[in-house]
Design a protein around this motif. Structure first.
Motif, short mmCIF file in Angstrom:
data_model
loop_
_atom_site.label_atom_id
_atom_site.label_comp_id
_atom_site.label_asym_id
_atom_site.label_seq_id
_atom_site.Cartn_x
_atom_site.Cartn_y
_atom_site.Cartn_z
N UNK A 1 21.86 2.62 -6.68
CA UNK A 1 21.63 1.50 -7.59
C UNK A 1 21.97 1.93 -9.00
N UNK A 2 21.95 1.01 -9.90
CA UNK A 2 22.26 1.34 -11.29
C UNK A 2 21.14 2.13 -11.94
N UNK A 3 19.94 2.14 -11.31
CA UNK A 3 18.78 2.88 -11.87
C UNK A 3 18.64 4.27 -11.25
N UNK A 4 19.50 4.67 -10.42
CA UNK A 4 19.47 5.99 -9.83
C UNK A 4 18.69 6.08 -8.53
N UNK A 5 18.22 4.97 -8.00
CA UNK A 5 17.46 4.99 -6.74
C UNK A 5 18.43 4.84 -5.59
N UNK A 6 18.19 5.61 -4.51
CA UNK A 6 19.11 5.51 -3.40
C UNK A 6 18.40 5.22 -2.07
N UNK A 7 17.06 5.05 -2.08
CA UNK A 7 16.33 4.82 -0.83
C UNK A 7 15.27 3.75 -1.04
N UNK A 8 14.94 3.08 0.03
CA UNK A 8 13.85 2.11 0.03
C UNK A 8 12.90 2.51 1.15
N UNK A 9 11.62 2.66 0.80
CA UNK A 9 10.60 3.01 1.79
C UNK A 9 9.67 1.83 1.96
N UNK A 10 9.23 1.63 3.18
CA UNK A 10 8.26 0.59 3.47
C UNK A 10 7.01 1.26 4.01
N UNK A 11 5.89 0.94 3.43
CA UNK A 11 4.61 1.52 3.86
C UNK A 11 3.82 0.46 4.61
N UNK A 12 3.42 0.80 5.82
CA UNK A 12 2.54 -0.07 6.60
C UNK A 12 1.16 0.58 6.59
N UNK A 13 0.23 -0.05 5.93
CA UNK A 13 -1.11 0.53 5.76
C UNK A 13 -2.11 -0.28 6.56
N UNK A 14 -2.84 0.42 7.41
CA UNK A 14 -3.89 -0.23 8.19
C UNK A 14 -5.23 0.27 7.67
N UNK A 15 -6.07 -0.62 7.22
CA UNK A 15 -7.39 -0.25 6.70
C UNK A 15 -8.37 -0.29 7.85
N UNK A 16 -8.99 0.86 8.10
CA UNK A 16 -9.96 0.97 9.19
C UNK A 16 -11.33 0.54 8.69
N UNK A 17 -12.17 0.01 9.57
CA UNK A 17 -13.52 -0.39 9.14
C UNK A 17 -14.34 0.82 8.71
N UNK A 18 -15.26 0.58 7.82
CA UNK A 18 -16.13 1.64 7.32
C UNK A 18 -17.02 2.13 8.46
N UNK A 19 -17.37 3.41 8.42
CA UNK A 19 -18.23 3.99 9.44
C UNK A 19 -19.60 3.32 9.41
N UNK A 20 -20.17 3.11 10.58
CA UNK A 20 -21.52 2.55 10.67
C UNK A 20 -22.55 3.63 10.39
N UNK A 21 -23.76 3.20 10.08
CA UNK A 21 -24.84 4.15 9.82
C UNK A 21 -26.08 3.75 10.61
N UNK A 22 -26.84 4.75 11.00
CA UNK A 22 -28.10 4.53 11.70
C UNK A 22 -29.09 5.57 11.21
N UNK A 23 -30.27 5.13 10.77
CA UNK A 23 -31.28 6.05 10.24
C UNK A 23 -32.51 6.03 11.13
N UNK A 24 -32.97 7.23 11.48
CA UNK A 24 -34.21 7.39 12.22
C UNK A 24 -35.21 8.08 11.30
N UNK A 25 -36.39 7.50 11.19
CA UNK A 25 -37.46 8.12 10.40
C UNK A 25 -38.52 8.62 11.37
N UNK A 26 -38.93 9.89 11.18
CA UNK A 26 -39.90 10.48 12.10
C UNK A 26 -40.88 11.36 11.34
#
Length: 118
Positions: A1-26
């Motif tokens: 290109x005229x700006x010196x770029x010669x490649x195009x990359x495509x990013x496919x991002x999958x956002x995973x759900x946040x980890x669940x939590x469980x608390x036991x009080x004893x």
């Protein structure tokens, strides 16, 4: 290109759900332990155990909030007098067991003297 770029990359991002939590009080009594997730604990504190998904992400975080109730010996009779020989006898409960102290020696409920490790 005229700006010196010669490649195009495509990013496919999958956002995973946040980890669940469980608390036991004893709560446990001092000197006891508790089994939690395959491990025994006897010290007060907050403990964590994590499971991971097939992708290596945290799937579930388990917490144990452990409280240790301190043991306070309860005196049954601190000034009982034995009629036979007039020596002072103390009876007390320690870790739910009855003990008797006479002339500086501690006996269990069967009358056997305790042998303390050196």
């Amino acid at each position: 290109t005229i700006y010196g770029c010669d490649s195009v990359y495509t990013l496919y991002l999958k956002v995973m759900p946040q980890a669940g939590e469980d608390t036991t009080r004893a709560e446990i009594n001092e000197g006891d332990s508790i089994a939690w997730r395959g491990v025994y604990y006897s010290q007060e504190g907050i403990y964590a155990d994590t499971t991971y998904s097939a992708f290596g992400c945290e799937e579930m975080i388990y917490y144990l909030e452990l409280t240790v109730i301190p043991y306070v010996p309860s005196a049954i009779d601190m000034s009982a007098t034995e009629a036979k020989d007039e020596h002072q006898v103390r009876k007390f409960i320690y870790q739910n067991k009855l003990y008797i102290e006479r002339e500086g020696i501690i006996y269990d409920a069967t009358g056997s003297p305790l042998r303390l490790p050196l």
